[in-house]
Design a protein around this motif. Sequence first.
Motif, PDB file in Angstrom:
ATOM      1  N   PRO A  86       0.889  -1.224  -0.098  1.00 21.60           N
ATOM      2  CA  PRO A  86       0.026  -0.090   0.046  1.00 21.60           C
ATOM      3  C   PRO A  86       0.974   1.285   0.028  1.00 21.60           C
ATOM      4  N   PHE A  87       1.677   1.427  -1.119  1.00 21.14           N
ATOM      5  CA  PHE A  87       2.331   2.537  -1.223  1.00 21.14           C
ATOM      6  C   PHE A  87       1.729   3.781  -1.363  1.00 21.14           C
ATOM      7  N   GLY A  88       1.741   4.828  -0.829  1.00 25.58           N
ATOM      8  CA  GLY A  88       1.080   6.369  -1.209  1.00 25.58           C
ATOM      9  C   GLY A  88       2.091   7.017  -2.321  1.00 25.58           C
ATOM     10  N   GLY A  89       1.256   8.063  -2.655  1.00 23.15           N
ATOM     11  CA  GLY A  89       1.901   9.039  -3.416  1.00 23.15           C
ATOM     12  C   GLY A  89       2.234   8.426  -4.870  1.00 23.15           C
ATOM     13  N   ASP A  90       1.143   7.367  -5.211  1.00 26.12           N
ATOM     14  CA  ASP A  90       1.529   6.489  -6.344  1.00 26.12           C
ATOM     15  C   ASP A  90       1.453   7.339  -7.623  1.00 26.12           C
ATOM     16  N   GLY A  91       0.649   8.432  -7.739  1.00 22.16           N
ATOM     17  CA  GLY A  91       0.516   9.277  -8.987  1.00 22.16           C
ATOM     18  C   GLY A  91       1.824  10.216  -9.272  1.00 22.16           C
ATOM     19  N   PHE A 108      -3.005 -10.751 -13.700  1.00 16.30           N
ATOM     20  CA  PHE A 108      -2.367 -11.694 -13.474  1.00 16.30           C
ATOM     21  C   PHE A 108      -2.615 -12.682 -12.276  1.00 16.30           C
ATOM     22  N   GLY A 109      -3.760 -12.329 -11.701  1.00 16.33           N
ATOM     23  CA  GLY A 109      -4.314 -13.106 -10.611  1.00 16.33           C
ATOM     24  C   GLY A 109      -3.688 -12.914  -9.315  1.00 16.33           C
ATOM     25  N   THR A 110      -3.203 -11.540  -9.130  1.00 18.98           N
ATOM     26  CA  THR A 110      -2.701 -11.391  -7.630  1.00 18.98           C
ATOM     27  C   THR A 110      -3.473 -10.456  -7.167  1.00 18.98           C
ATOM     28  N   VAL A 111      -3.063  -9.608  -6.138  1.00 22.13           N
ATOM     29  CA  VAL A 111      -4.164  -8.800  -5.197  1.00 22.13           C
ATOM     30  C   VAL A 111      -3.252  -7.642  -4.609  1.00 22.13           C
ATOM     31  N   SER A 112      -3.928  -6.334  -4.885  1.00 23.18           N
ATOM     32  CA  SER A 112      -3.510  -5.306  -4.186  1.00 23.18           C
ATOM     33  C   SER A 112      -3.759  -5.084  -2.791  1.00 23.18           C
ATOM     34  N   ILE A 113      -3.066  -4.422  -2.051  1.00 18.35           N
ATOM     35  CA  ILE A 113      -3.144  -3.791  -0.894  1.00 18.35           C
ATOM     36  C   ILE A 113      -3.332  -2.443  -0.961  1.00 18.35           C
ATOM     37  N   VAL A 114      -4.559  -1.723  -1.009  1.00 22.48           N
ATOM     38  CA  VAL A 114      -4.750  -0.423  -1.653  1.00 22.48           C
ATOM     39  C   VAL A 114      -4.392   0.654  -0.504  1.00 22.48           C
ATOM     40  N   PRO A 115      -3.715   1.609  -0.768  1.00 22.56           N
ATOM     41  CA  PRO A 115      -3.252   2.560   0.580  1.00 22.56           C
ATOM     42  C   PRO A 115      -4.422   3.618   0.656  1.00 22.56           C
ATOM     43  N   GLU A 116      -4.140   3.857   1.987  1.00 26.42           N
ATOM     44  CA  GLU A 116      -4.869   5.089   2.351  1.00 26.42           C
ATOM     45  C   GLU A 116      -4.262   6.470   1.919  1.00 26.42           C
ATOM     46  N   ALA A 117      -3.176   6.587   1.836  1.00 21.45           N
ATOM     47  CA  ALA A 117      -2.573   7.661   1.275  1.00 21.45           C
ATOM     48  C   ALA A 117      -2.226   7.682  -0.308  1.00 21.45           C
ATOM     49  N   GLY A 118      -3.107   7.092  -0.921  1.00 24.69           N
ATOM     50  CA  GLY A 118      -2.986   6.963  -2.135  1.00 24.69           C
ATOM     51  C   GLY A 118      -3.492   8.153  -3.189  1.00 24.69           C
TER      52      GLY A 118
END
Length: 359
Positions: A86-91, A108-118
């Motif tokens: 969940p890395f922030g500042g992705d943009g 690909f069949g994998t999963v994200s941990i979506v960040p709060e500070a994204g």
Amino acid sequence: MIDSLYPREVDFAALDEIRKAALNGLPDDLADFLEGGAGTETTLRANRSAFERRVIRPRPMSGVSAPRTDTTFLGIPLSLPVLTAPFGGDGLFHKDGHLAVARANEAFGTVSIVPEAGTYSFEQVAEAAPKAARIAQLHPFEHFEQGARRIREAGYAALCVTVDCPTAGFRVRNRVNRFDPDMSRFAGNTAGEDTPDVAEMFSRLVAHGAPAWDWTRLAEATAECGLPWIAKGVLTAETAERAIEAGASAVVVSNHGGRQLDPAPASLDALPEVAAAVAGRVPIALDSGVRTGADVFLALALGADVVVLGRLAIYGLAVDGEAGVRRTLELLAEELRTLMILAGVGSLADFRASLVGAR
């Protein structure tokens, strides 16, 4: 007749090629933000050293030719034992940020941990790739309950609570660079009614003396959220035990990529202790320092059920958005499967500590 021993018509043939291209394409201060750690970066270096001090013990003539890498994590199916962090500042790294990461994971069949500070909200990422946007991150701040409700309503399967960040680490490179990023790139979840202001949220992370949660308060808050939760930032048996007592359904062995406490134990060095304490009661993920398929192999052998990719995913994102992240996953999977054949590991259930030795 084979035309070429190795693929020629590919943009990237190795993970390190992706990393170099990513760093070469970023401004110096942003590259330092990505690559840097806290303090004198002892922990940052230790994360890599922990992998480099270990070897895979080969098992020739094992009969393994087509190893399986599929698994589940908290009931979520995975084609590869990998989540993205969940890395922030992705943009800052690519205009599509975690939208691209999630789409690559879904393909690909994998999963994200979506960040709060994204850069994008929980809801936006879930809409872009619902099969990959299965876990969402929260920090233990006062808006926790409101964030957990949004996450649940957006269809996520679990929360990932970052427990090792009551204040931001002392990140020297960023200080020396007077790093001043566009804060809107961290504000995807702070633009609605009754949401915290992004500047206020980050001021809490750097302010000493700000209200800090303990395990009791976290247990109370997560008991009301209606989702299983993962404790991210576990480096000792004691912390693992406290997390499980507080109700955690999984733990992430992590030192925040060397960006928080310095010096701290390398995540891979901490993994056997945590795995012994957990004793199979909850699944274990590992992050910090993972750069290759060999690193994934070592983590799985020493007790992790899955690994979490932070910087490695960002390199792919920075070079080519969704396609770059997908290529990163392809190369990681290819290397892991190669090593499983060479070490005689037919499936993830066959990983064990005896496969690992010391250099």
